[in-house]
Design a protein around this motif. Structure first.
Motif, PDB file in Angstrom:
ATOM      1  N   UNK A 713       5.727  13.038   4.045  1.00 41.10           N
ATOM      2  CA  UNK A 713       5.499  13.504   2.686  1.00 41.10           C
ATOM      3  C   UNK A 713       4.774  12.429   1.881  1.00 41.10           C
ATOM      4  N   UNK A 714       3.725  12.841   1.183  1.00 42.69           N
ATOM      5  CA  UNK A 714       3.010  11.936   0.279  1.00 42.69           C
ATOM      6  C   UNK A 714       3.436  12.258  -1.150  1.00 42.69           C
ATOM      7  N   UNK A 715       3.865  11.245  -1.900  1.00 46.30           N
ATOM      8  CA  UNK A 715       4.384  11.420  -3.251  1.00 46.30           C
ATOM      9  C   UNK A 715       3.497  10.644  -4.217  1.00 46.30           C
ATOM     10  N   UNK A 716       3.040  11.333  -5.266  1.00 46.34           N
ATOM     11  CA  UNK A 716       2.140  10.702  -6.228  1.00 46.34           C
ATOM     12  C   UNK A 716       2.660  10.952  -7.640  1.00 46.34           C
ATOM     13  N   UNK A 717       2.724   9.877  -8.440  1.00 47.36           N
ATOM     14  CA  UNK A 717       3.189   9.961  -9.819  1.00 47.36           C
ATOM     15  C   UNK A 717       2.026   9.709 -10.763  1.00 47.36           C
ATOM     16  N   UNK A 718       1.900  10.604 -11.747  1.00 52.60           N
ATOM     17  CA  UNK A 718       0.873  10.455 -12.779  1.00 52.60           C
ATOM     18  C   UNK A 718       1.557  10.254 -14.116  1.00 52.60           C
ATOM     19  N   UNK A 719       1.177   9.215 -14.819  1.00 52.40           N
ATOM     20  CA  UNK A 719       1.766   8.929 -16.124  1.00 52.40           C
ATOM     21  C   UNK A 719       0.678   8.731 -17.158  1.00 52.40           C
TER      22      UNK A 719
END
Length: 719
Positions: A713-719
């Protein structure tokens, strides 16, 4: 979804690795991944039971999203989560609120249940309301799967008018579609219809058919509550409504030709038997219910509080019959009105004394019309009888007192009471086939508990309870209409079979609990429970006694600031002893053992790992014996068969994961799962031979199943 736990846990694990940032108006986390399975179909039946992944697919994809918005100017909060978005098990949740003012919620979700069994059948129009039975040699039909899908949709709104008043409304609806295990059958009764019986080796006189239930139903619910608070009084008024609608009113099978007898010979079916097997089978009817309630509490003093609840509900079932009844009625017109009154009080008159008392009364009034629906055999004739009025009244109460002897000891004693009055038996009804009923039962329970803090890091408790249930006289079948109250010494009851829920019963329990934290790194929780039930009826047959034991141990150990261990051990035993007709004495024992060992670790700042190994062993044993009254046939039968075999379920599962932070915004998670299961249930097969329905249909399940899964699983956070 193809992982054991919701991906929200993966997102949380990833968040623990990322550095903290200043709060931004919007934050979004997206998780996407792929996974591969070993094994297909029957090898993954248990593993795939509640997963939306195709049973024969070796690859599965995953997509999750988590969105959060905080608007400081308006004070609005928005939270949105979407899980398992690529399959029928997807879940969507939205919360939009202005704290202290209002809140709006919305949800959408799906649930898939795949039946563990594989059906092989010649039935045409399988899963419809009009199945056509075609007899085929066992194993030569088509393989079909049973599956149900639930789709739910819900919205809710809460408005806070003032610090004293609040209104909340929730609407939910759920659609359920698919097929599940179901069937029909008929054993020709000589007294009622002699022409139905077949002749040995010439025709069939009984049959069982596996006809799946076609499901197409909707259940909608609405709940509204207005709450108001005064200085001492807090109360709420609520409404709850339930509406069930079934698009399928009846199953209309077509059965013709020949069927298999018990030894596998295909024989013609008697015309009368076919008439019964071709009758429509009613499915769950439409129904609805409404309830109004008033509940709340009142502070008499700063140490005494009272609670109350008043409720009235009306449930009705007026859906039309699939065909008119024998007397021409087209609907049950069922209605049950229920009234509930409950009051309670808690008080602490002294610093060391706490008191509790409550009383509860429920009156269930069955308003369903009484009509002649049935026939009972009264040799040499048949007699018409009606349905029964099933009204009942329940009265219950509870008293409890707790005393704090000193900072280390606290004792509690209490008593509970419950009385059930099932009302007078309907004189125009009958209970053919039932030995006896009981109008009233009363049960009284006394209990005590002592808690002790043995040291700063150890505490424990022991609790005891004993209850006794008895009731009014037994109501014996009149061999026709109505019942007659008789004494327990009536000879006609000596060989009857009585419902355990109506029998006299003595129940005793003891439970031990302990919490121990010997140091800051190790904690343990322990509990052990033992219970006995003893039943008494006028008969020498039926359930005599039951026994249960339960042992649980949970622990956690912190090796260091980066590594930890945890585990559990649980063992339970349930035993039922009963005597049956023809001299049979049977003891049913179910033993269940489960244990697990897990770990978590953070070997480096960017990497978090964890996993657990679990094992379950559940065994059911049927110990059969004979007493001195056993007939020669019973002796020969038990000797030849050896009695019922054991049923055993074993499962070992290994789950490992690792999450690695690539940078401040992204991470990769790897999951590895291996599950091995073994299950031998003679319900559907024995020694490799499946149970055969009268048309040759078989239902099977692979006894030994093994599956492995690897997911990235690839997890990406955008803030």
């Amino acid at each position: 979804m193809f992982t054991f736990k919701r991906t929200a846990l993966a997102l949380a694990a990833c968040a623990a690795l990322f550095p903290a940032h200043a709060q931004s108006p919007a934050e979004t986390t997206i998780a996407a991944g792929l996974g591969v399975f070993s094994g297909k179909g029957a090898d993954r039946a248990l593993f795939n039971q509640y997963r939306g992944v195709d049973k024969d697919s070796s690859v599965a994809a995953m997509l999750d999203i988590d969105y959060s918005l905080r608007q400081d100017e308006t004070g609005d909060w928005v939270d949105f989560q979407g899980y398992d978005l690529l399959y029928d098990t997807r879940e969507l949740d939205l919360v939009w609120k202005k704290p202290g003012d209002w809140k709006l919620t919305a949800e959408y979700g799906g649930l898939v249940r795949n039946d563990l069994n594989q059906v092989n059948t010649g039935v045409l129009n399988f899963g419809s309301t009009a199945p056509q039975v075609v007899a085929l040699p066992p194993g030569t039909g088509a393989n079909v799967d049973l599956q149900t899908k639930r789709t739910k949709l819900g919205v809710g709104y809460t408005k806070i008018f003032s610090p004293r008043m609040q209104l909340s409304v929730d609407l939910k609806t759920e659609k359920k579609e698919g097929t599940r295990l179901f069937g029909t059958g008929f054993n020709c009764a000589t007294a009622l219809d002699p022409s139905c019986l077949g002749s040995t080796a010439t025709s069939i006189g009984w049959a069982t058919l596996m006809l799946p239930e076609p499901i197409d139903a909707n259940h909608s619910q609405i709940e509204a509550r207005l709450s108001y608070a005064l200085e001492k009084l807090r109360f709420s008024v609520g409404y709850y409504g339930s509406f069930y609608r079934n698009a399928n009113t009846a199953l209309n099978p077509t059965v013709s030709g020949s069927l298999y007898d018990p030894v596998g010979t295909l024989l013609p079916s008697s015309a009368t038997l076919l008439g019964y097997l071709n009758q429509a089978v009613a499915l769950s009817p439409d129904n609805q219910a409404h309830q109004l309630d008033l509940s709340g509490n009142y502070d008499f003093t700063d140490k005494t509080r009272g609670t109350f609840k008043l409720a009235y509900s009306k449930a009705s079932q007026d859906d039309g019959f699939s065909s008119p009844s024998r007397t021409g009625l087209t609907s049950l017109d069922g209605q049950v009105d229920t009234k509930l009154v409950q009051f309670g009080i808690t008080s602490r008159p002294m610093p060391k004394l706490s008191l509790l008392a409550n009383v509860r009364y429920q009156d269930k009034d069955d308003q369903t019309p009484i009509a002649y629906y049935n026939l009972v055999s009264v040799n040499p004739d048949t007699l018409a009888y009606t349905n029964r009025n099933l009204s009942n009244r329940k009265t219950g109460g509870k008293l409890q007192a707790s005393w704090q002897f000193n900072p280390d000891y606290r004792g509690t004693v209490g008593a509970d009471y419950e009385a059930i009055d099932r009302g007078e038996f309907t004189a125009t009804s009958a209970i053919a086939g039932t030995s006896a009923l009981r109008q009233k039962t009363n049960e009284t329970t006394v209990r005590a508990e002592l808690r002790r803090r043995m040291s700063e890091n150890m505490s424990g408790a022991i609790s005891l309870s004993s209850s006794e249930r008895d009731g009014s006289g037994w109501l014996k079948d009149n061999a026709g209409l109505g019942v007659t109250e008789v004494s327990a010494n009536d000879p006609a009851l000596a060989t009857g079979v009585f419902m355990p829920t109506l029998a006299d019963r003595q129940r005793d329990k003891v439970k031990l609990q302990a919490d121990w934290t010997p140091n800051k790194d190790l904690s343990l929780q322990f509990s052990a429970e033992h219970g006995n039930d003893k039943y008494k009826t006028p008969s020498v047959y039926g359930l005599r006694d039951t026994r249960m034991n339960q042992f649980n141990l949970d622990w956690a150990y912190v090796i260091s600031s980066k590594w930890g261990l945890n585990g559990y051990l649980s063992k339970g035993l349930q035993s039922f002893n009963q005597a049956r007709s023809a001299g049979y004495v049977m003891s049913f024992d179910n033993t269940s053992t489960s244990l697990g060992l897990g770990f978590t670790g953070k070997p480096m700042s960017q990497l978090q790992v964890g996993g657990n190994l679990s094992y379950v062993n559940d065994t059911s044993k049927y110990a059969q014996g004979l007493d001195s009254t056993a007939t020669p046939y019973s002796v020969a039968s038990l000797t030849a068969s050896g009695g019922l075999p054991d049923i055993t379920f074993r499962q070992t599962a290994l789950k490992l994961f690792g999450t690695y932070a690539l940078d401040k915004k992204s991470a990769v998670r790897v999951d590895l799962i291996h599950q091995k299961s073994s299950y031998n249930d003679w319900t559907w097969s024995y020694n490799g031979v499946p149970y055969r329905y009268s048309d040759g249909t078989t239902v099977t399940q692979k006894a030994d199943q093994s599956v492995s899964f690897l997911g990235v699983t690839y997890i990406y956070q955008m803030k």
